[in-house]
Design an enzyme around this catalytic site. Sequence first.
Site, mmCIF file in Angstrom:
data_model
loop_
_atom_site.group_PDB
_atom_site.id
_atom_site.type_symbol
_atom_site.label_atom_id
_atom_site.label_comp_id
_atom_site.label_asym_id
_atom_site.label_seq_id
_atom_site.Cartn_x
_atom_site.Cartn_y
_atom_site.Cartn_z
ATOM 1 N N ASP A 188 0.878 -1.166 0.000
ATOM 2 C CA ASP A 188 0.000 0.000 0.000
ATOM 3 C C ASP A 188 0.917 1.217 0.000
ATOM 4 O OD1 ASP A 188 -1.662 2.140 0.528
ATOM 5 O OD2 ASP A 188 -2.867 1.097 2.017
ATOM 6 N N HIS A 189 1.017 1.901 -1.136
ATOM 7 C CA HIS A 189 2.024 2.961 -1.260
ATOM 8 C C HIS A 189 1.819 4.080 -0.251
ATOM 9 C CE1 HIS A 189 -1.160 4.913 -3.679
ATOM 10 N NE2 HIS A 189 -0.545 6.032 -3.363
ATOM 11 N N HIS A 251 -6.181 2.272 2.206
ATOM 12 C CA HIS A 251 -5.365 3.407 2.629
ATOM 13 C C HIS A 251 -5.813 3.988 3.975
ATOM 14 C CE1 HIS A 251 -3.531 3.196 -1.199
ATOM 15 N NE2 HIS A 251 -4.363 3.953 -1.869
#
Length: 507
Positions: A188-189, A251
């Site tokens: 998950d960037h 996120h």
Amino acid sequence: MTSSVTPTRPPATLLFIFGGSGDLNFRKLTPALYNLFLDGYMPEQFEVVGIGRTAYTDDSYRERLLEGIDEFSRRKNGPENQWATFSPRVGYLQMDGGDAAAYHLIGDRVKAREADWGGPANIIFYMSVAPQLVPGIATNLSQLDFCGDKSRVRIVVEKPFGHDLQSARELNALLLSHFAEEQIYRIDHYLGKETVQNLLALRFANTLFEPLWNHNYVEYVQLTAAETVGLEGRGGYYEQSGALRDMIQNHLLQLLCMVAMEPPTSFEADEIRNKKVDVLHAIRRIAPDQVDQVAVRGQYGAGEKDGGSASRKPTPAYRDEEGVKPDSMTETFAAVTFFCDNWRWEGTPFYVRTGKHLAEKSSVITVQFRPAPHYAFPGAAAKSWQHNCLIISIQPDMNIRLRFQAKRPGQTLALDPVEMEFNYNTSFTEQQPEAYETLLLDVMAGDATLFMRADQVDEAWQIVMPILDQWAAQTDPASMPIYEPGSWGPDQSTEMIEKNGFNWMNE
């Protein structure tokens, strides 16, 4: 997440990127790897191999990747001699990930490099492909004997991790049938962003905040991820996703975990992830008949936005976008009220929202503290009184601000809210690494702290499924709230938070 001020280089590494000819590699992955190389973080011995169906030679592939670096990297090309040193370590395999017979090409590449390097290397497979292709690739990789080596073989899987709870469980089961959990890096960037990582330092390295970090002092927490853009040609993808799946399920729930987690006993990967999954366990499950009270969705309609009258641009309604059904019920805005039913956060609401075509591009966490008593001050002194709050801006600005009351200069006692600010750009001279730089380095180093575990993914889906199921049952297009582009979403979002006496922090 690196564990020392000057981390050592990872061991020899072979990184295979499935989807190597695709957009993510072009814009993010190779620029990140090149920046790691410029900063001296790449292994002494490494090779990056793109895998795709597009016909490239090694040279033409390198030329294409250099275009991406020149366009998207935070440092562009850098010194020319550095690219000349880096690029020979980049190669290309033209193959179809669905062709099991072609995987011997990967095995042959591994044997050749390990022979050149004089010993075994870490082997990383990055799935930069459409989600539906991941199971087939993972299954085909499992035929390679070395993939069973848990100490040096890793697989990186991009979001979305499943479309719902059932598909996520099926994907987890398939991956775990071929790889051990410690080999699977669900990326998950968002968790690689500097300000997100700084949450741990802010909370657990400072006695100033942690004693106040509970329901006795915190009135509510808000997490906002707002975008000013629309679909940008991704209508087909977004129709299958929507704001709740695209942003909140992964996120924003992960950010919520970092805000709400208990202090860890160490910064080992599993200890951090255990504390985060404890938060997910504690989040109150939403009954179907309660969804409309705690969750709001919306779609942007037609309108104009961006600047004054001379520069305003027409914006088509979501249902008029390419690839979108004219009666679509996919939400482009979602807001949810969550509660963590544990001792630390009992009764403290966590307000989460995200959307497209909103008023500002921003990702912000706001921790609002309970009010101090006013009675000691004259009424006139407290006219502009505002609650103390901590504002953590993730993007586009990267800063942390603490708002408190101060006396206004003059002969009378008047109070105004003021702010103390920590800003990355002014406090540090070092360039901030991109999120993918941090995460790719962690994969090479074998540090899974910032990556999701199977149980985290499962719990996150369990939390949002009642909302998704309830919304799926509402099929009348006229029931979808419509909001103006450039606004902060539908009125129902404001009503959801105002009924508790609060307001969204829009700044």
